[in-house]
Design an enzyme around this catalytic site. Structure first.
Site, PDB file in Angstrom:
ATOM      1  N   LYS A  93      40.783  37.550  28.704  1.00 31.87           N
ATOM      2  CA  LYS A  93      39.773  36.485  28.754  1.00 31.87           C
ATOM      3  C   LYS A  93      38.998  36.513  27.459  1.00 31.87           C
ATOM      4  O   LYS A  93      38.528  37.562  27.016  1.00 31.87           O
ATOM      5  CB  LYS A  93      38.831  36.759  29.941  1.00 31.87           C
ATOM      6  N   GLN A 114      35.572  41.846  22.712  1.00 30.07           N
ATOM      7  CA  GLN A 114      35.602  41.150  24.002  1.00 30.07           C
ATOM      8  C   GLN A 114      35.950  42.111  25.146  1.00 30.07           C
ATOM      9  O   GLN A 114      35.463  41.955  26.260  1.00 30.07           O
ATOM     10  CB  GLN A 114      36.642  40.023  23.923  1.00 30.07           C
ATOM     11  N   LYS A 129      41.398  36.996  22.565  1.00 27.17           N
ATOM     12  CA  LYS A 129      40.736  36.012  21.698  1.00 27.17           C
ATOM     13  C   LYS A 129      41.820  35.234  20.976  1.00 27.17           C
ATOM     14  O   LYS A 129      42.933  35.745  20.792  1.00 27.17           O
ATOM     15  CB  LYS A 129      39.839  36.730  20.681  1.00 27.17           C
ATOM     16  N   GLY A 168      35.944  28.437  25.038  1.00 30.15           N
ATOM     17  CA  GLY A 168      35.492  27.936  23.740  1.00 30.15           C
ATOM     18  C   GLY A 168      34.953  29.041  22.847  1.00 30.15           C
ATOM     19  O   GLY A 168      34.803  30.186  23.253  1.00 30.15           O
ATOM     20  N   ASP A 169      34.716  28.697  21.605  1.00 36.30           N
ATOM     21  CA  ASP A 169      34.036  29.563  20.625  1.00 36.30           C
ATOM     22  C   ASP A 169      33.661  28.625  19.478  1.00 36.30           C
ATOM     23  O   ASP A 169      33.617  27.397  19.680  1.00 36.30           O
ATOM     24  CB  ASP A 169      34.958  30.704  20.154  1.00 36.30           C
ATOM     25  N   THR A 212      25.596  31.133  27.220  1.00 33.49           N
ATOM     26  CA  THR A 212      25.471  32.187  26.204  1.00 33.49           C
ATOM     27  C   THR A 212      24.040  32.241  25.675  1.00 33.49           C
ATOM     28  O   THR A 212      23.446  33.320  25.557  1.00 33.49           O
ATOM     29  CB  THR A 212      26.489  31.982  25.061  1.00 33.49           C
ATOM     30  N   ASN A 243      26.393  25.558  19.989  1.00 35.33           N
ATOM     31  CA  ASN A 243      26.197  25.771  21.418  1.00 35.33           C
ATOM     32  C   ASN A 243      25.236  26.921  21.717  1.00 35.33           C
ATOM     33  O   ASN A 243      24.287  26.767  22.495  1.00 35.33           O
ATOM     34  CB  ASN A 243      27.565  26.026  22.071  1.00 35.33           C
ATOM     35  N   SER A 380      31.900  32.161  32.474  1.00 35.63           N
ATOM     36  CA  SER A 380      33.317  31.791  32.541  1.00 35.63           C
ATOM     37  C   SER A 380      33.977  32.502  33.716  1.00 35.63           C
ATOM     38  O   SER A 380      34.809  31.926  34.417  1.00 35.63           O
ATOM     39  CB  SER A 380      34.036  32.183  31.249  1.00 35.63           C
TER      40      SER A 380
HETATM   41  P1  NDP Z   1      29.469  26.313  17.443  1.00 40.27           P
HETATM   42  O1  NDP Z   1      30.689  25.881  16.746  1.00 40.27           O
HETATM   43  O2  NDP Z   1      28.934  25.503  18.562  1.00 40.27           O
HETATM   44  O3  NDP Z   1      28.287  26.535  16.404  1.00 40.27           O
HETATM   45  C1  NDP Z   1      28.389  27.435  15.347  1.00 40.27           C
HETATM   46  C2  NDP Z   1      27.137  27.334  14.497  1.00 40.27           C
HETATM   47  O4  NDP Z   1      27.155  28.363  13.522  1.00 40.27           O
HETATM   48  C3  NDP Z   1      27.061  26.024  13.751  1.00 40.27           C
HETATM   49  O5  NDP Z   1      25.726  25.701  13.531  1.00 40.27           O
HETATM   50  C4  NDP Z   1      27.778  26.385  12.453  1.00 40.27           C
HETATM   51  O6  NDP Z   1      27.420  25.529  11.351  1.00 40.27           O
HETATM   52  C5  NDP Z   1      27.302  27.782  12.213  1.00 40.27           C
HETATM   53  N1  NDP Z   1      28.333  28.518  11.455  1.00 40.27           N
HETATM   54  C6  NDP Z   1      29.625  28.703  11.799  1.00 40.27           C
HETATM   55  N2  NDP Z   1      30.282  29.391  10.851  1.00 40.27           N
HETATM   56  C7  NDP Z   1      29.382  29.636   9.906  1.00 40.27           C
HETATM   57  C8  NDP Z   1      29.439  30.313   8.662  1.00 40.27           C
HETATM   58  N3  NDP Z   1      30.581  30.873   8.215  1.00 40.27           N
HETATM   59  N4  NDP Z   1      28.291  30.396   7.948  1.00 40.27           N
HETATM   60  C9  NDP Z   1      27.147  29.851   8.399  1.00 40.27           C
HETATM   61  N5  NDP Z   1      27.028  29.194   9.569  1.00 40.27           N
HETATM   62  C10 NDP Z   1      28.128  29.088  10.290  1.00 40.27           C
HETATM   63  O7  NDP Z   1      29.781  27.810  17.936  1.00 40.27           O
HETATM   64  P2  NDP Z   1      29.021  28.679  19.041  1.00 40.27           P
HETATM   65  O8  NDP Z   1      27.586  28.337  19.070  1.00 40.27           O
HETATM   66  O9  NDP Z   1      29.833  28.609  20.270  1.00 40.27           O
HETATM   67  O10 NDP Z   1      29.237  30.149  18.454  1.00 40.27           O
HETATM   68  C11 NDP Z   1      28.291  30.786  17.600  1.00 40.27           C
HETATM   69  C12 NDP Z   1      28.493  32.289  17.646  1.00 40.27           C
HETATM   70  O11 NDP Z   1      28.324  32.749  18.993  1.00 40.27           O
HETATM   71  C13 NDP Z   1      29.887  32.783  17.231  1.00 40.27           C
HETATM   72  O12 NDP Z   1      29.765  34.039  16.615  1.00 40.27           O
HETATM   73  C14 NDP Z   1      30.600  32.943  18.560  1.00 40.27           C
HETATM   74  O13 NDP Z   1      31.683  33.859  18.482  1.00 40.27           O
HETATM   75  C15 NDP Z   1      29.456  33.487  19.411  1.00 40.27           C
HETATM   76  N6  NDP Z   1      29.649  33.361  20.848  1.00 40.27           N
HETATM   77  C16 NDP Z   1      29.849  32.140  21.428  1.00 40.27           C
HETATM   78  C17 NDP Z   1      29.993  32.051  22.788  1.00 40.27           C
HETATM   79  C18 NDP Z   1      30.108  30.737  23.490  1.00 40.27           C
HETATM   80  O14 NDP Z   1      30.063  30.730  24.727  1.00 40.27           O
HETATM   81  N7  NDP Z   1      30.217  29.618  22.804  1.00 40.27           N
HETATM   82  C19 NDP Z   1      30.023  33.255  23.639  1.00 40.27           C
HETATM   83  C20 NDP Z   1      29.716  34.481  22.941  1.00 40.27           C
HETATM   84  C21 NDP Z   1      29.567  34.502  21.590  1.00 40.27           C
HETATM   85  P3  NDP Z   1      28.421  24.363  10.915  1.00 40.27           P
HETATM   86  O15 NDP Z   1      28.301  23.307  11.950  1.00 40.27           O
HETATM   87  O16 NDP Z   1      27.912  23.946   9.588  1.00 40.27           O
HETATM   88  O17 NDP Z   1      29.776  24.973  10.844  1.00 40.27           O
END
Ligand code: NDP
Length: 448
Positions: A93, A114, A129, A168-169, A212, A243, A380
Site C-alpha cells: 500500500k 511506507q 510506492k 495518490g501522492d 494527511t 493536498n 486509505s
Molecule cells: P501535491 O502534488 O498536491 O502538492 C505538492 C506541493 O509541493 C505543491 O505545492 C508543489 O508545488 C510542491 N512541490 C512539489 N515538488 C516540489 C519541489 N521539488 N520543490 C518545491 N516544491 C515542490 O502533493 P501532496 O500535497 O499530496 O504531497 C506533498 C508531500 O506530502 C509529498 O512529500 C508527499 O509524498 C507527502 N505525502 C502525501 C500524502 C497524501 O495523502 N497526498 C500522504 C503522505 C505524505 P508545484 O505545484 O509548483 O509543483
C-alpha cells in the site's frame, strides 16, 4: 549520529554498494538503521532471522514503458515504476508520484518509509510506492487521461485489492486516480477497491482528501500537548500548497493557529494577517494556477521567488508539506534562531539528516514524517475497509477514527523512545515502533 554496532555498519555498507546512485534511498535506510541500534542489541533473535538483511531489499521492483500520444499527435514516452516493498503485515500500500524528478531511488526511499508508516497506523497494510517521471503540470485533461490509461494498462498486471492498492501522492490527485480507476475497471471487468483516494461517487471515503493534513495537525497537537504547548495563538509556516499543505492549513487554523506562509515550486507567499485559504483552494484546486497569483487579490501579502526562503519567516511551528530534503542545515538553524519550537513533517523526508541534528540538538519538538503524515494512508486503509464491506461511513465517523489513530501513533512513538532510552526523540520512537511489528511478522513467516 555514528553507529557503533558492527553488524549494522556492515549492512549499511552493503546497502550503499548495492544502491549506488540512489542517495535518497541510502539516506532513508541510514536514518532507520541508526535508530535501530538499541533494538539490534536487545533483540539478537531478529538479527538471527535475517530480518534487517531482508528489509533493506524490496520484495519486487517493476519498471515499465509508458507510451502515450500528446495533443499534437506526437508519441511521448515516460518511465513507470512500482516498488512492492514489503508485504509482511498486509497487501502493498502506498501512493503514486507523478513528477519529473521521479526515478527508482525516489520510489524506493518512499516505499521503504511506507513500510514503517503503515505499520504505525495499526492497520494491516504492507508498504509500496510507485509513479512516473511524467509531469502533469501544463498538460491538458486529455493528455493526463491518456497517460493515466497507458500507465494503468501495465500497472494493472501487478496490483489488486488483496495484492497491492496504490493511492495518490505528488501530482496524483482525484483526477488522476479517477482515470486510472476507470482504466483498471475496463481492463479487468471488475469493480473493486484497487485504488484509494477515489471520488465519493465511486467508492471513495469521506475525509480521504483532508486526511494527511488533518492527521498531521492531530499528531502535532498530541506532541505539543505532551510538552505543555498547543496550536492556540501560534504562528505557523507551511511549505507547499498542494493536498497536504491545504488541509494542514485548514486544521491548524481550526485549532487556533495563524498560518502566515505557503509555497509552490516557484516561490512563497507571506501574509502577516493569516493566509486566505478559500483563495488558495480556488487557485490551486480549481484553477491549477501558480501561488504568486495570490498577491493580485491580496495586496498586503508579498510573493518571493525561490522555495527555501520560506524558512526565514519567523514562526512558532513549521510544517514542511512540499517535498524531500526541503529543509537543510542552514534553514533549520534559521528556524531555531527565529524562535521556532516545533517542526512536524507533512511531506516525506523533508528534512536533511543535518537539519534533524539541528532540531535534536536544540530541543525542537520534531514530528518525523513516517508518524506525522501517516493519516493519509491510515484513511486509505479505512477506505479499503469500507470498500470490503460495501458501505460508506460518515465524515464524523472517519474523522474520529483518523484522530484516534494519530493519537495512538504519537503514544507509540513516545513510549518506544522512552523504552529504548531516547525520551522525546520521536524519530527514533517512530522507527522502532514501526519496525518491531513488521519484524515480528517477518520472523514468524520464515525466510521469505
Ligand atoms: P501535491 O502534488 O498536491 O502538492 C505538492 C506541493 O509541493 C505543491 O505545492 C508543489 O508545488 C510542491 N512541490 C512539489 N515538488 C516540489 C519541489 N521539488 N520543490 C518545491 N516544491 C515542490 O502533493 P501532496 O500535497 O499530496 O504531497 C506533498 C508531500 O506530502 C509529498 O512529500 C508527499 O509524498 C507527502 N505525502 C502525501 C500524502 C497524501 O495523502 N497526498 C500522504 C503522505 C505524505 P508545484 O505545484 O509548483 O509543483
Amino acid at each position: 549520529m555514528a553507529m557503533k554496532n558492527q553488524y549494522l555498519i556492515d549492512l549499511l555498507e552493503t546497502v550503499k554498494k548495492r544502491n549506488a546512485g540512489e542517495p535518497e534511498f541510502i539516506q532513508a535506510v541510514t536514518e532507520v538503521l541508526e535508530s535501530l541500534e538499541p533494538v539490534v542489541e536487545a533483540r539478537p533473535d531478529l538479527v538471527e532471522a535475517g530480518v534487517l538483511d531482508r528489509l533493506v531489499e524490496p520484495e519486487r521492483q517493476i519498471i515499465f514503458r509508458v507510451p502515450w500520444v500528446d495533443d499534437n499527435g506526437k508519441v511521448q514516452v515516460n518511465r513507470g515504476f512500482r516498488v512492492q516493498y514489503n508485504s509482511a503485515i498486509g497487501p502493498y500500500k502506498g501512493g503514486l508520484r507523478l513528477h519529473p524528478s521521479v526515478y527508482l531511488g525516489i520510489i524506493k526511499f518512499l516505499g521503504f518509509e511506507q513500510v514503517f508508516k503503515n505499520s504505525l497506523t495499526t492497520l494491516p497494510m504492507g508498504g509500496g510506492k510507485g509513479g512516473s517521471d511524467f509531469d502533469p503540470k501544463g498538460k491538458s485533461d486529455g493528455e493526463v487521461m491518456r497517460f493515466c490509461q497507458s500507465f494503468m494498462t501495465e500497472l494493472c498486471k501487478h496490483i489488486g485489492p488483496d495484492t497491492d492498492v496504490p493511492a495518490g501522492d505528488i501530482g496524483t490527485g482525484a483526477r488522476e486516480i479517477g482515470y486510472m480507476f476507470g482504466q483498471y475497471k475496463r481492463l479487468r471487468n471488475e469493480f473493486s477497491g484497487v485504488l484509494t483516494g477515489k471520488g465519493l461517487t465511486y467508492g471513495g471515503s469521506l475525509v480521504r482528501t483532508e486526511a494527511t493534513g488533518y492527521g498531521l495537525c492531530y499528531f502535532t497537537d498530541e506532541m505539543l500537548k505532551a510538552n505543555g504547548k498547543s496550536f492556540e495563538g501560534k504562528t505557523v509556516v507551511i511549505s507547499g500548497s498542494g493536498n497536504v499543505a491545504i488541509y494542514a492549513t485548514e486544521k491548524a487554523t481550526e485549532l487556533g493557529a495563524k498560518v502566515v506562509a505557503l509555497s509552490d515550486s516557484n516561490g512563497y507567499i507571506y501574509d502577516e494577517k493569516g493566509v486566505d485559504l478559500a483563495c488558495i483552494k480556488q487557485l490551486k484546486e480549481v484553477e491549477r494556477k501558480r501561488i504568486k497569483e495570490y498577491v493580485n487579490t491580496h495586496p498586503d501579502a508579498t510573493y518571493t521567488e525561490g522555495c527555501s526562503g520560506i524558512w526565514s519567516i519567523p514562526c512558532d511551528i513549521a510544517l514542511p508539506c512540499a517535498t524531500q530534503n526541503e529543509i537543510n542545515k542552514e534553514s533549520a538553524e534559521l528556524l531555531v534562531k527565529n524562535g521556532c519550537f516545533a517542526v512536524s513533517e507533512g511531506a516525506n523526508m523533508p528534512s536533511t539528516p543535518e537539519a534533524i541534528e539541528v532540531y535534536l540538538n536544540n530541543g525542537i519538538l520534531y514530528g518525523p514524517a513516517k508518524a506525522a503524515n501517516a493519516g493519509g494512508v491510515a484513511t486509505s486503509g479505512l477506505e479499503m475497509s469500507q470498500n470490503s464491506e460495501r458501505l460508506s461511513w460518515t465524515f464524523e465517523e472517519v474523522d474520529a477514527k483518523l484522530k484516534g489513530i494519530m493519537t495512538s501513533i504519537f503514544a507509540a512513538c513516545d513510549s518506544a523512545a522512552k523504552e529504548y532510552g531516547m525520551p522525546g526523540n520521536y524519530m527514533a520512537g517512530a522507527n522502532i515502533a514501526g519496525f518491531l511489528k513488521v519484524a515480528e511478522a517477518m520472523k514468524a513467516q520464515g525466510c521469505v
